[in-house]
Design a protein around this motif. Structure first.
Motif, short mmCIF file in Angstrom:
data_model
loop_
_atom_site.label_atom_id
_atom_site.label_comp_id
_atom_site.label_asym_id
_atom_site.label_seq_id
_atom_site.Cartn_x
_atom_site.Cartn_y
_atom_site.Cartn_z
N ILE A 432 0.86 -1.18 0.00
CA ILE A 432 0.00 0.00 0.00
C ILE A 432 0.90 1.23 0.00
N VAL A 433 0.62 2.16 -0.90
CA VAL A 433 1.32 3.44 -0.95
C VAL A 433 0.30 4.52 -0.62
N ALA A 434 0.53 5.27 0.45
CA ALA A 434 -0.42 6.29 0.87
C ALA A 434 0.34 7.49 1.40
N GLY A 435 -0.16 8.68 1.09
CA GLY A 435 0.51 9.87 1.58
C GLY A 435 -0.29 11.13 1.36
N LEU A 436 0.18 12.20 2.01
CA LEU A 436 -0.42 13.52 1.90
C LEU A 436 0.69 14.56 1.74
N ARG A 437 0.39 15.59 0.99
CA ARG A 437 1.30 16.72 0.86
C ARG A 437 0.53 18.01 1.15
N TRP A 438 1.12 18.84 2.00
CA TRP A 438 0.56 20.16 2.28
C TRP A 438 1.43 21.20 1.60
N ASP A 439 0.78 22.10 0.87
CA ASP A 439 1.49 23.18 0.18
C ASP A 439 0.90 24.52 0.57
#
Length: 697
Positions: A432-439
């Motif tokens: 499983i590949v999961a992630g978040l990015r905040w910009d």
């Protein structure tokens, strides 16, 4: 360097001290741990054997084999680029299915990836390289095209995907000098040199340089390119490596805007005619890019990487351009445009790999800060008498002058990003590949003539989710979801109008299922089906005349299949097919609902093959096909379908010298592969041959 650039550099330096070692958006130097089929390190050296690539680190920022990346990826290795005798990025991308070339107004790289147009989604070793210029490949090991929206890795933009170039780096313990010289039937030639020299036991210097002169069948077209790129690698200890690099590119050429359209297709009979002034239609770009990168391994499975990049772009171009024809005369326009841009990027990544045969984890934590300062100005052309002239084999350009500056813009862009990604392996068959990015995206622009400011701050969170099922170590099946966004100022961020400041960014959402299969040790087969939705496009309110709302939508659906690597001991191939179907789902600033997306061929085939008869003699054969496509969203001008066949022959004289012949457009096909709107259409080169000599010491 401005005070803003200095501030960004200091921010990046602080990040580097907090997490020693950030690389480009590429892989860390962490050991591969339980993935014993990976090299002990995946480092951005760009090395690849033949036409196959195993390194998928650009898509994850971690040491990840390509077969475990839940995303469509195309690549062109150093061997393939050399076999095709390709030296410019736009030439290389013709052999990537699903990528259409925009003419870029004759002065820049510009592409459509899965139907999304971009001038800015270009990367060098994973760090953004977004100015508008032509990119040479003299210091590049490979080209990667990552498809589908994915803000977690690339940040804003990259709605249809991103193009990444991987640089050549110095190699400790090796001494070599490689060179090339080639000339084609139009008189264009290129000289290249590649020197690697150890300076100490753990220090090496590599220098790449080139001088190239351009020519083609187009009247008056000519130009030259100068490039030099030294890079230094120092192993400071068993766990720490520093890489410093610099490149200087100086490109000067005629700005060729192509030919106009007539009666819904390219104007026939004028493929060699230059619709401009060869003295005025000039483009000049000077580009400096300097980077320092630190890689450090704290312990088995725990590493960090950090880098700072400074780039300075100085660009000016001018053109007389055709804007239409009635079949008897042609209407002309023109302008001069200048841009100065300064970018500073700092990025840091921490990679932690844990686990064994049961549960395994690769955790990525990263931060990035950027600063971009841009000045842009334009002067239009005023024709003294008329801007309409008779069609002829040689166009007589009427007298003209440059008007006072009509556009002058100053923009400052600051971004701050933080991202988290988990690659969780459950047993031997599920990942499983999961992630978040905040910009945080802070754009301030000023119209220097009107004095009108435009300011907006956006904060966005972009998700990524992928599921990979591996029935066998050689086969992966995946499903993925990812998002990206683009502020309303466009991908160059030159001006933010007062009206644009009220609107949220455009949004790109990519859904994809696919497979990657390695039936042979050196062959990778890929397939994917996808849907890409673009929303939040500005559109007229249907019930309120004169009011603009964020109601515009478009959708692209399609599938692709490809194979790259060694099919047999004597046959290497990179073959791909893409089917694309896309339209505007609502009326928007782009066009009316139901219009097919511009320069989106329904069928695209790209295939390059090399056959080695023995150790000394080999042949190459390539095919490119695109079905018909519209030149613009108006859907009124068609670029006809075409087939192009290329060929090559290779002969090794001895261990140090080889000779190569490349033929483009073997059957002298007349076709029009790219456009910039309905009246700047680029005719392709007819049959041409290039002969080259390579040496290695």
């Amino acid at each position: 360097m401005t005070r803003y650039a200095l501030r960004s550099a200091l921010m990046a330096g602080i990040a580097a001290m907090a997490a020693p070692g950030l690389a480009s958006d590429e892989a860390s130097s962490a050991p591969s741990g339980d993935r014993d089929y990976l090299p002990s390190e995946i480092v951005v050296t760009g090395t690849a054997d033949g036409y196959r690539l195993d390194d998928g680190s650009t898509a994850t920022k971690t040491p990840t084999p390509l077969i475990d990346v839940p995303q469509g990826v195309n690549f062109l290795t150093a061997d393939q680029l050399e076999d095709q005798s390709v030296r410019q990025l736009n030439e290389a991308l013709r052999y990537v299915p699903g990528v259409s070339l925009e003419t870029g107004e004759g002065h820049r790289d510009e592409v459509f990836i899965r139907g999304q147009e971009t001038t800015a989604d270009f990367y060098l070793d994973g760090l953004r390289d977004d100015a508008q210029y032509y990119r040479s490949l003299y210091n590049i090991e490979r080209v990667e095209v990552l498809k589908g929206a994915n803000a977690l890795i690339f940040g804003r933009g990259a709605g249809g995907g991103a193009v990444n170039r991987v640089s050549k780096t110095a190699r400790a313990g090796e001494t070599f000098l490689n060179g090339q010289a080639s000339v084609d039937t139009f008189g264009a030639f290129a000289l290249l040199a590649d020197l690697n020299q150890p300076l100490a036991d753990n220090v090496a210097l590599r220098v790449n340089g080139t001088y190239e002169e351009f020519d083609s069948h187009r009247d008056f077209y000519e130009g030259r390119f100068i490039g030099i790129a030294p890079t230094l690698t120092a192993q400071l200890g068993p766990q720490t490596r520093v890489t410093a690099s610099y490149s200087y590119d100086d490109d000067s050429r005629v700005t060729d805007r192509g030919i106009p359209s007539f009666m819904g297709e390219p104007l026939r009979g004028y493929d060699d005619t230059f619709f401009g002034d060869p003295e005025f239609n000039r483009s000049r770009a000077k580009v400096h890019i300097a980077r320092m990168r630190l890689d450090h391994s704290f312990a088995e499975g725990l590493s960090a990487n950090a880098s700072v990049q400074y780039a300075d772009y100085d660009k000016i171009y001018a053109n007389i351009v055709p804007s239409g024809t009635d079949g008897q005369s042609v209407t002309l326009g023109g302008y001069q445009d200048a841009t100065e841009r300064e970018n500073v990027i700092g990025q840091a990544n921490l990679v932690w790999q844990t686990g064994g045969d049961g549960i395994g984890s690769t955790l990525l934590v990263g931060v990035e800060a950027t600063r971009q300062d841009t000045l842009n100005a334009r002067r239009t052309v005023d024709f003294t008498t008329t801007n309409q002239v008779p069609l002829a084999e040689r166009i007589a350009i009427p007298a003209f002058t440059l008007a006072p500056t009509s556009r002058s813009r100053d923009s400052q862009l600051e971004t701050l990003s933080a991202y988290l990604q988990e690659q969780l392996r459950i047993g031997q068959h599920v990942e499983i590949v999961a992630g978040l990015r905040w910009d945080r995206f802070d754009l301030q622009t000023t119209d220097l003539i009107g004095g009108t400011p435009g300011d907006r701050v956006d904060e966005k969170v972009s998700p990524r989710l992928g599921l990979i099922v591996k029935p066998d170590t050689r086969l992966s099946l995946y499903a993925s979801f990812a998002e990206s966004f683009l502020p309303q100022a466009g991908d160059q961020f030159l001006i933010l109008s007062p009206g644009d400041t009220a609107f949220e960014p455009e949004k790109f959402t990519n859904y994809e299922i696919g497979l990657k299969w390695s039936p042979l040790d050196d062959l990778l087969i890929t397939a994917a089906a996808f849907r890409l939705d673009r929303t939040n496009t500005q559109a007229p309110a249907p019930d309120r005349p004169g009011v603009v709302v964020l109601a515009g939508e478009s959708r692209v659906e399609g599938f692709e299949i490809g194979a790259a690597g060694s099919v047999t001991d004597f046959w290497q191939a990179n073959i791909g097919y893409t089917y694309l179907d896309g339209e505007l789902r609502t009326t928007s600033d782009f066009g009316t609902a139901g219009a097919r997306l511009q320069q989106l061929p329904r069928h695209h085939i790209a295939a390059w093959n090399r056959f080695d008869l023995n150790d000394r003699l080999g042949f190459g054969l390539g095919v490119v096909h695109q079905s018909e496509q519209y030149a613009s969203f108006s859907n009124t001008v068609v670029l006809p379908a075409y087939w192009r066949v290329d060929a090559a022959a290779y002969f090794t004289v001895n261990e140090a010298v080889s000779v190569q012949l490349n033929i483009e457009n073997l059957f002298d096909e007349t076709y029009y592969p790219s456009a910039h709107g309905n009246n700047n259409i680029q005719p392709a080169e007819p049959f041409s041959a290039r002969i080259g000599v390579r040496f290695a010491l």
